[in-house]
Design an enzyme around this catalytic site. Structure first.
Site, PDB file in Angstrom:
ATOM      1  N   CYS A  73       5.831   5.820  19.945  1.00 44.01           N
ATOM      2  CA  CYS A  73       6.788   6.070  21.163  1.00 44.01           C
ATOM      3  C   CYS A  73       7.624   7.077  19.892  1.00 44.01           C
ATOM      4  CB  CYS A  73       7.543   5.543  21.177  1.00 44.01           C
ATOM      5  SG  CYS A  73       7.744   4.836  23.040  1.00 44.01           S
TER       6      CYS A  73
ATOM      7  N   GLY B  64      -2.228  -6.170  -0.096  1.00 49.69           N
ATOM      8  CA  GLY B  64      -3.538  -7.320  -0.126  1.00 49.69           C
ATOM      9  C   GLY B  64      -2.828  -7.843   1.833  1.00 49.69           C
TER      10      GLY B  64
ATOM     11  N   ASN C 276      -7.516   4.364   9.844  1.00 50.54           N
ATOM     12  CA  ASN C 276      -7.209   2.751   9.956  1.00 50.54           C
ATOM     13  C   ASN C 276      -6.829   2.691  11.785  1.00 50.54           C
ATOM     14  OD1 ASN C 276      -4.741   4.777   9.015  1.00 50.54           O
ATOM     15  ND2 ASN C 276      -3.654   4.054  10.648  1.00 50.54           N
TER      16      ASN C 276
ATOM     17  N   GLN D  99      -7.475   0.348   3.796  1.00 52.98           N
ATOM     18  CA  GLN D  99      -9.015  -0.260   5.264  1.00 52.98           C
ATOM     19  C   GLN D  99      -9.865  -0.551   4.782  1.00 52.98           C
ATOM     20  OE1 GLN D  99      -7.281  -0.900   7.958  1.00 52.98           O
ATOM     21  NE2 GLN D  99      -5.493  -0.159   7.859  1.00 52.98           N
TER      22      GLN D  99
ATOM     23  N   THR E 238       9.927  -7.929 -12.009  1.00 55.84           N
ATOM     24  CA  THR E 238      10.100  -9.298 -12.369  1.00 55.84           C
ATOM     25  C   THR E 238       8.361  -9.356 -11.499  1.00 55.84           C
ATOM     26  OG1 THR E 238      11.891  -9.696 -12.999  1.00 55.84           O
ATOM     27  CG2 THR E 238       9.923 -11.149 -12.564  1.00 55.84           C
TER      28      THR E 238
ATOM     29  N   GLY F  99       1.303  -0.783   0.085  1.00 64.19           N
ATOM     30  CA  GLY F  99      -0.114  -0.094  -0.243  1.00 64.19           C
ATOM     31  C   GLY F  99       0.564   0.998   0.191  1.00 64.19           C
TER      32      GLY F  99
HETATM   33  C1  LIG Z   1      -4.299   3.502   5.786  1.00 58.99           C
HETATM   34  C2  LIG Z   1      -2.704   3.000   5.308  1.00 58.99           C
HETATM   35  N1  LIG Z   1      -2.338   2.977   4.306  1.00 58.99           N
HETATM   36  C3  LIG Z   1      -1.480   2.711   3.723  1.00 58.99           C
HETATM   37  C4  LIG Z   1      -1.217   1.824   5.202  1.00 58.99           C
HETATM   38  C5  LIG Z   1       0.164   1.130   4.190  1.00 58.99           C
HETATM   39  O1  LIG Z   1       0.290  -0.168   3.443  1.00 58.99           O
HETATM   40  P1  LIG Z   1       1.199  -1.577   3.911  1.00 58.99           P
HETATM   41  O2  LIG Z   1       1.478  -2.221   5.012  1.00 58.99           O
HETATM   42  O3  LIG Z   1       0.814  -2.377   2.613  1.00 58.99           O
HETATM   43  O4  LIG Z   1       2.556  -0.320   3.145  1.00 58.99           O
HETATM   44  C6  LIG Z   1      -1.476   1.250   5.756  1.00 58.99           C
HETATM   45  C7  LIG Z   1      -1.097   0.245   6.614  1.00 58.99           C
HETATM   46  O5  LIG Z   1      -1.305  -0.102   7.682  1.00 58.99           O
HETATM   47  C8  LIG Z   1      -3.069   1.703   6.004  1.00 58.99           C
HETATM   48  O6  LIG Z   1      -2.822   1.563   7.379  1.00 58.99           O
END
Ligand SMILES: Cc1ncc(COP(=O)(O)O)c(C=O)c1O
Length: 394
Positions: free
Chosen positions: A330, A205, A156, A184, A242, A76
């Protein structure tokens, strides 16, 4: 023999999810006999390519997209980086402004701040006490100079869902590229890009029971985007490297499972989430839900407990084998509450003691009832030890 695994009650599914057994089965041949390179000319590679294309169709079906609009990435974070940096680069010299929100994941926020350091003007929109955006303000912030608007589909930490259909319509009307971080949401709520006119969407994923290390950037046909990873011609020249065939196949299988079971799962998971929330709020005084309750992901509960430290709650839950997460990070030795809760203006005393429980299809009612039973004594004990509790509250 593999490593010893302690049995846990896993309520941290917004951090990562268990890979579904069906997904592991779908991936297995591609670690073994089907090891060809999907871009090779020979039929052995071609056989593998067909499975990559099938995965593309499976992900496209979950999103209501065309398979040609699906670009496989490594995660992501990469998808968010590619969307933001690729758009700003493609429009360089013509547009120099980006709009985002203060509650984005660091994958978006850090990228936007990096672009700001490179000379792009950046607007970070505030949220209210319930974590909601002011859509009128968002519209007012878009100017002729705006290259991209990036707003997450759901948060998230709190699970608050933003009205992405409406925001996409505003951006379309104004002729501005719209990106959403849907990491999310995909797999948890229905997404239909046939009726949501957004340009770019990131998913990951490992948030929907596929493995870590594979993601997607959806790029609507006709969207101008500079490639982020340069090299070969994979992924229609949009993302070189790849293809990670087993993981792509796994993501395809996970997308199909999500589409198949979404309706049933949303109802079941929401009922469990409501049960944990109601049970805790009823039995732990001075606790409350962070985020607008009727506009949240069905799997997420973020609960603030006044006068206690989130980390202490997590440690005591951990002793019982319960995995959850706190809103604090932290930083430089001091425990700062999360940027999301701070942006919402959650008072310091409650932001510090905020815990996120995030559920999945694999959670059971017995697990929820175990947590509901054990939370009140944990909170009571920590408050007895806390120097912050006002007299008469312990
Ligand atoms: C809202 C959101 N965006 C992006 C990410 C990042 O995704 P990835 O862990 O696949 O890099 C996360 C992962 O916690 C997320 O919650």
């Amino acid at each position: 023999m593999g490593p010893a695994v302690r049995k846990v009650i896993y309520l941290d599914n917004n951090a990562t999810t268990r890979v579904a057994p069906e997904v592991i089965e779908a991936m297995r041949p591609f670690f073994g006999e089907l090891y060809g390179n999907a871009s090779s000319m020979h039929s052995f590679g071609g056989q593998v390519r067909r499975h990559v294309e099938r995965a593309r169709e499976q992900v496209a079906a979950l999103l209501g997209a065309d398979p040609s609009e699906i670009v496989f990435t490594s995660c992501g974070t990469e998808s968010d980086n590619a969307a933001l940096r690729g758009t700003v680069e493609a429009l360089a010299g013509r547009k120099h402004h980006a709009v985002t929100t203060r509650v984005e994941h660091p994958a978006v926020l850090s990228t936007c701040r990096y672009l700001a350091n490179q000379g792009c003007r950046l607007t970070e929109l505030p949220v209210d006490r319930e974590g909601l955006l002011d859509l009128q303000l968002l519209e007012e912030m878009i100017t002729d100079d705006t290259a991209i608007v990036s707003v997450m589909w759901a948060n998230n930490e709190t699970g608050v869902v933003f009205p992405i259909e409406e925001i996409a319509a505003v951006c379309q009307r104004k002729g501005v590229v719209f990106h959403t971080d849907a990491v999310q949401v995909v797999g948890k709520l229905p997404v239909d890009l046939r009726r949501t006119p957004l340009d770019l969407l990131a998913l990951s994923g490992h948030k929907l029971h596929a493995p870590k290390g594979v993601g997607v950037l959806y790029v609507r046909k006709g969207t101008r985007l500079a490639p982020f990873v340069l090299g070969g011609h994979q992924e229609s020249g949009k993302r070189a490297g790849t293809e990670n065939v087993p993981y792509i196949v796994g993501l395809g299988a996970a997308a199909e499972l999500a589409a198949q079971y979404m309706r049933e799962e949303v109802t079941r998971v929401r009922a469990l989430r409501d049960r944990i929330e109601a049970g805790i709020l009823a039995n732990c005084p001075d606790s409350h839900v962070n985020g607008r309750r009727d506009r949240r992901l069905p799997n997420t509960a973020n609960i603030g407990f006044e006068f206690v430290e989130g980390e202490s709650i997590l440690l005591m839950l951990d002793e019982l084998g319960v995995c959850a997460s706190s809103g604090s990070a932290c930083t430089s030795g001091s425990l700062e509450p999360s940027h999301v809760l701070r942006a919402m203006g959650v008072p310091f005393t409650a932001a510090h003691g905020s815990i996120r429980f995030s559920l999945s299809r694999y959670n059971t009612q017995d697990e929820i009832d175990f947590v509901v039973e054990h939370m009140p004594p944990i909170i009571h004990r920590l408050r007895e030890l806390s120097p912050f509790v006002p007299k008469g509250k312990a």
